[in-house]
Design an enzyme around this catalytic site. Structure first.
Site, PDB file in Angstrom:
ATOM      1  N   LYS A 174       0.833  -1.216   0.000  1.00  0.00           N
ATOM      2  CA  LYS A 174       0.000   0.000   0.000  1.00  0.00           C
ATOM      3  C   LYS A 174       0.862   1.259   0.000  1.00  0.00           C
ATOM      4  CE  LYS A 174      -4.353  -1.995   1.158  1.00  0.00           C
ATOM      5  NZ  LYS A 174      -5.388  -2.319   2.122  1.00  0.00           N
ATOM      6  N   ARG A 211      -3.042 -10.413   4.554  1.00  0.00           N
ATOM      7  CA  ARG A 211      -3.416 -10.496   3.134  1.00  0.00           C
ATOM      8  C   ARG A 211      -2.268  -9.868   2.341  1.00  0.00           C
ATOM      9  NH1 ARG A 211      -5.633  -7.058  -0.559  1.00  0.00           N
ATOM     10  NH2 ARG A 211      -7.074  -7.944  -2.083  1.00  0.00           N
TER      11      ARG A 211
HETATM   12  N1  PMM Z   1      -7.236  -4.049   0.464  1.00  0.00           N
HETATM   13  C1  PMM Z   1      -7.507  -4.078  -0.855  1.00  0.00           C
HETATM   14  C2  PMM Z   1      -8.448  -4.968  -1.371  1.00  0.00           C
HETATM   15  N2  PMM Z   1      -9.082  -5.850  -0.566  1.00  0.00           N
HETATM   16  N3  PMM Z   1      -9.439  -6.752   1.580  1.00  0.00           N
HETATM   17  C3  PMM Z   1      -9.182  -6.744   2.893  1.00  0.00           C
HETATM   18  N4  PMM Z   1      -9.819  -7.618   3.709  1.00  0.00           N
HETATM   19  N5  PMM Z   1      -8.288  -5.879   3.453  1.00  0.00           N
HETATM   20  C4  PMM Z   1      -7.614  -4.961   2.705  1.00  0.00           C
HETATM   21  O1  PMM Z   1      -6.819  -4.197   3.273  1.00  0.00           O
HETATM   22  C5  PMM Z   1      -7.863  -4.921   1.300  1.00  0.00           C
HETATM   23  C6  PMM Z   1      -8.799  -5.852   0.772  1.00  0.00           C
HETATM   24  C7  PMM Z   1      -6.795  -3.120  -1.770  1.00  0.00           C
HETATM   25  O2  PMM Z   1      -5.509  -3.587  -2.082  1.00  0.00           O
HETATM   26  P1  PMM Z   1      -5.143  -4.448  -3.431  1.00  0.00           P
HETATM   27  O3  PMM Z   1      -5.524  -3.595  -4.614  1.00  0.00           O
HETATM   28  O4  PMM Z   1      -3.685  -4.705  -3.344  1.00  0.00           O
HETATM   29  O5  PMM Z   1      -5.915  -5.725  -3.442  1.00  0.00           O
END
Ligand code: PMM
Length: 284
Positions: free
Chosen positions: A217, A253
């Site tokens: 991020k 994650r």
């Molecule tokens: N961040 C993203 C997408 N999905 N789901 C959860 N549970 N927690 C998060 O912090 C989260 C998520 C955005 O990041 P990405 O584009 O790298 O998937």
């Protein structure tokens, strides 16, 4: 609906959720896995590297990105979900749409991951309760670029998440199925994110499982050279995984599963050393 449970990870070691974004524009890996076989190859590699569950999402949450129609979201993710389930890989679906969650549940996912915590689609609670699946409630005040004001971000996030849990329980979702996520980067600046991480134990003490999603991020950018590709943020992400483990997180994650796996191996060995309390022999 058939349900597949995530494989239990080793004792106390946090679960590793590998990220599979089937999006043309996700901020860190957009466009790379839009072909089915590329997506499956990448998911399989993440499982081999130590992922316990693969999080499949079709909608980018990048600042300024347009909302997808449910049809387009299903077109992107369902072939991947079906193939992974057929290969006996535990899958979660990253969606804010209850219709998508229902379709993914029918296809056999183990978990529903909703970055809006049920706020984007008011039918979500009903659907989640019907599926009986694990449900990740992220803290959400709106899309990533929403400017939010917090009195004390950690207390506010904790209290707002507790409200979401209470509402989900009214819908019939079992408390033990709920996983909380501080929603790093969603209507939060770098300082907010670091406070949420530094005081993570205030969330883990609520009593629900807690998932941390810091991977690649933007708030990690100052920790790597200017203009470095987002993958350079994988080392800071892995350190966060170990520190999240120390704060009692249930899961992390991440994009780079191998780096987080190594960090969690170190964390486990460190804790084993603490528990056994034996000083190593000289020269060992
Ligand atoms: N961040 C993203 C997408 N999905 N789901 C959860 N549970 N927690 C998060 O912090 C989260 C998520 C955005 O990041 P990405 O584009 O790298 O998937």
């Amino acid at each position: 609906m058939k349900a597949k449970r995530a494989r239990a990870s080793e004792a106390r070691r946090p679960a590793i959720m590998g990220i599979l974004n089937i999006t043309p524009d996700s901020f860190s890996d957009g466009g790379r896995y839009s072909r089915l076989d590329d997506a499956i190859t990448h998911a399989t590699a993440m499982v081999e590297a130590g992922a316990n569950i693969i999080d499949v999402g079709g909608e980018s949450t990048r600042p300024g990105s347009e909302r997808l129609t449910v049809d387009e979201e299903l077109r992107r993710i369902m072939p991947v979900i079906k193939e992974l389930v057929a290969r006996d890989i535990a899958v979660s679906v990253d969606t804010m749409n209850s219709a998508t969650a229902a379709a993914a549940a029918d296809a056999g996912v183990a978990m529903i991951n909703d970055v809006s915590g049920g706020l984007a689609d008011r039918e979500m609670g009903r659907i989640v309760a019907q599926t009986g699946l694990d449900y990740i409630i992220s803290h959400w005040r709106g899309p990533s670029d929403t400017k939010a004001v917090y009195r004390d971000v950690v207390r506010d996030v904790r209290e707002e998440l507790k409200h979401r849990v209470a509402e989900m329980i009214v819908w019939g979702v079992k408390p033990r199925r709920i996983i909380l996520d501080p929603g790093l980067g969603f209507a939060k600046d770098a300082e907010h994110n670091w406070q949420l991480l530094g005081r993570l134990s205030e969330l883990t003490s609520v009593g629900q499982r807690v998932l941390v999603g810091a991977s690649r991020k933007r708030f990690l950018a100052p920790l790597v050279p200017d203009d470095a590709p987002t993958a350079e943020r994988d080392a800071p992400t892995a350190v966060i995984s170990a520190l999240a483990a120390e704060s009692g997180a249930w899961g992390v994650r991440v994009h780079d599963v191998a780096a987080t796996r190594a960090a969690l191996d170190v964390w486990s060995a460190w804790n084993d050393g603490r528990r056994t309390g034996a000083a190593p022999k000289a020269g060992a």
